[in-house]
Design a protein around this motif. Structure first.
Motif, PDB file in Angstrom:
ATOM      1  N   VAL A   5       1.845  -1.121   2.868  1.00 16.48           N
ATOM      2  CA  VAL A   5       2.940  -1.627   3.313  1.00 16.48           C
ATOM      3  C   VAL A   5       4.107  -0.891   3.241  1.00 16.48           C
ATOM      4  CG1 VAL A   5       4.625  -3.782   2.919  1.00 16.48           C
ATOM      5  CG2 VAL A   5       2.093  -4.090   2.538  1.00 16.48           C
ATOM      6  N   GLU A   6       4.778  -0.363   4.278  1.00 17.73           N
ATOM      7  CA  GLU A   6       5.919   0.510   4.358  1.00 17.73           C
ATOM      8  C   GLU A   6       7.299  -0.371   4.398  1.00 17.73           C
ATOM      9  OE1 GLU A   6       2.860   2.653   7.233  1.00 17.73           O
ATOM     10  OE2 GLU A   6       3.615   0.841   6.830  1.00 17.73           O
ATOM     11  N   SER A   7       8.276   0.304   3.961  1.00 15.91           N
ATOM     12  CA  SER A   7       9.560  -0.262   3.797  1.00 15.91           C
ATOM     13  C   SER A   7      10.709   0.730   3.630  1.00 15.91           C
ATOM     14  CB  SER A   7       9.815  -1.438   2.704  1.00 15.91           C
ATOM     15  OG  SER A   7       9.321  -0.651   1.464  1.00 15.91           O
ATOM     16  N   TRP A  36       2.422  11.118   5.701  1.00 16.07           N
ATOM     17  CA  TRP A  36       3.401  10.098   6.448  1.00 16.07           C
ATOM     18  C   TRP A  36       3.425  10.816   7.945  1.00 16.07           C
ATOM     19  CZ3 TRP A  36       6.087   5.959   5.411  1.00 16.07           C
ATOM     20  CH2 TRP A  36       6.479   5.560   3.965  1.00 16.07           C
ATOM     21  N   TYR A  37       3.387   9.822   8.798  1.00 20.95           N
ATOM     22  CA  TYR A  37       3.444  10.243  10.220  1.00 20.95           C
ATOM     23  C   TYR A  37       4.628   9.520  10.817  1.00 20.95           C
ATOM     24  CZ  TYR A  37      -1.442  12.024   9.991  1.00 20.95           C
ATOM     25  OH  TYR A  37      -2.512  12.523   9.783  1.00 20.95           O
ATOM     26  N   ARG A  38       5.053   9.965  11.788  1.00 17.63           N
ATOM     27  CA  ARG A  38       5.879   9.393  12.631  1.00 17.63           C
ATOM     28  C   ARG A  38       5.574   9.321  14.392  1.00 17.63           C
ATOM     29  NH1 ARG A  38      10.951  13.152  12.390  1.00 17.63           N
ATOM     30  NH2 ARG A  38      10.495  15.105  13.553  1.00 17.63           N
ATOM     31  N   GLN A  39       6.066   8.449  14.943  1.00 15.54           N
ATOM     32  CA  GLN A  39       5.657   8.045  16.543  1.00 15.54           C
ATOM     33  C   GLN A  39       6.807   7.504  17.090  1.00 15.54           C
ATOM     34  OE1 GLN A  39       2.419   5.695  17.479  1.00 15.54           O
ATOM     35  NE2 GLN A  39       2.074   6.731  19.249  1.00 15.54           N
ATOM     36  N   VAL A  92       9.141   5.553  14.536  1.00 19.93           N
ATOM     37  CA  VAL A  92       8.267   4.388  13.779  1.00 19.93           C
ATOM     38  C   VAL A  92       7.612   5.392  12.753  1.00 19.93           C
ATOM     39  CG1 VAL A  92       6.867   2.743  13.284  1.00 19.93           C
ATOM     40  CG2 VAL A  92       8.159   2.614  15.091  1.00 19.93           C
ATOM     41  N   TYR A  93       7.702   5.184  11.519  1.00 19.15           N
ATOM     42  CA  TYR A  93       7.153   5.862  10.432  1.00 19.15           C
ATOM     43  C   TYR A  93       6.133   5.203   9.742  1.00 19.15           C
ATOM     44  CZ  TYR A  93      10.529   9.540  10.753  1.00 19.15           C
ATOM     45  OH  TYR A  93      11.656  10.400  11.220  1.00 19.15           O
ATOM     46  N   TYR A  94       4.631   5.920   9.544  1.00 19.76           N
ATOM     47  CA  TYR A  94       3.634   5.413   8.971  1.00 19.76           C
ATOM     48  C   TYR A  94       3.136   6.199   7.922  1.00 19.76           C
ATOM     49  CZ  TYR A  94       3.432   3.175  13.512  1.00 19.76           C
ATOM     50  OH  TYR A  94       3.560   2.486  14.743  1.00 19.76           O
ATOM     51  N   GLN A 107       1.784  -0.916   8.771  1.00 20.15           N
ATOM     52  CA  GLN A 107       2.380  -1.546   9.857  1.00 20.15           C
ATOM     53  C   GLN A 107       3.509  -0.597  10.390  1.00 20.15           C
ATOM     54  OE1 GLN A 107       3.417  -2.329   7.053  1.00 20.15           O
ATOM     55  NE2 GLN A 107       5.547  -2.526   7.060  1.00 20.15           N
ATOM     56  N   GLY A 108       4.122   0.368   9.595  1.00 20.47           N
ATOM     57  CA  GLY A 108       5.211   1.251  10.126  1.00 20.47           C
ATOM     58  C   GLY A 108       6.602   0.563   9.984  1.00 20.47           C
ATOM     59  N   THR A 109       7.373   1.586   9.716  1.00 17.68           N
ATOM     60  CA  THR A 109       8.968   0.950   9.467  1.00 17.68           C
ATOM     61  C   THR A 109       9.565   2.065  10.464  1.00 17.68           C
ATOM     62  OG1 THR A 109      10.594   0.853   7.734  1.00 17.68           O
ATOM     63  CG2 THR A 109       9.154   2.661   7.643  1.00 17.68           C
TER      64      THR A 109
END
Length: 115
Positions: A5-7, A36-39, A92-94, A107-109
Motif C-alpha cells: 500500500v503506497e501513500s 520504486w518505479y514511476r509511470q 504515478v509511483y509504485y 496500487q500506486g500513488t
C-alpha cells in the motif's frame, strides 16, 4: 498474500518535497530487494530507485542527488524521500518486489509537480 500500500503522494510546487511510503503485508521487506518505479502518462513504467537486502542503493540518473530510498524494518515499510521536485517527476509511483519470478505491485500513488 503479498500486498503493498503506497501513500504520501500529492501536489507540490517545483522545488518541494514529498515522502512516499510503501507498507507491506504478507512479506518481510528486510529479506527482499525493493524498488520504486514511476509511470507518467504515455510512458512505460521506469525504475527510479532500488534498495538491496545488503549493499548500496541505486538510483536512476534523473533522480540522483534528489531522491533517497530507505526502509524501516520494524514497520515493514519502504520509503522514497523526494526533494527538489521537478515537473518531470510528475507520475504515478509504485513500489515493487519480485518473489518467485512474480512481480508484486501496489496500487500506486500520484505525484504532481506543478506551479
Amino acid at each position: 498474500q503479498v500486498r503493498f500500500v503506497e501513500s504520501g503522494g500529492g501536489s507540490v510546487q517545483p522545488g518541494g518535497s514529498l515522502r512516499l511510503s510503501c507498507a507491506a503485508s504478507g512479506i518481510i521487506l528486510s529479506a527482499r530487494s525493493m524498488g520504486w518505479y514511476r509511470q507518467a502518462p504515455g510512458n512505460q513504467r521506469k525504475l527510479v530507485a532500488s534498495i538491496p537486502i545488503i549493499g548500496l542503493e541505486n538510483y536512476d540518473d534523473s533522480v540522483k542527488g534528489r531522491f533517497s530510498i530507505s526502509r524501516d524494518n520494524a514497520k515493514n515499510t519502504v520509503y522514497l524521500q523526494m526533494n527538489s521536485l521537478k515537473p518531470e517527476d510528475t507520475a504515478v509511483y509504485y513500489c515493487n518486489t519480485i518473489l518467485g519470478k512474480i512481480d508484486y505491485w501496489g496500487q500506486g500513488t500520484q505525484v504532481t509537480v506543478s506551479s
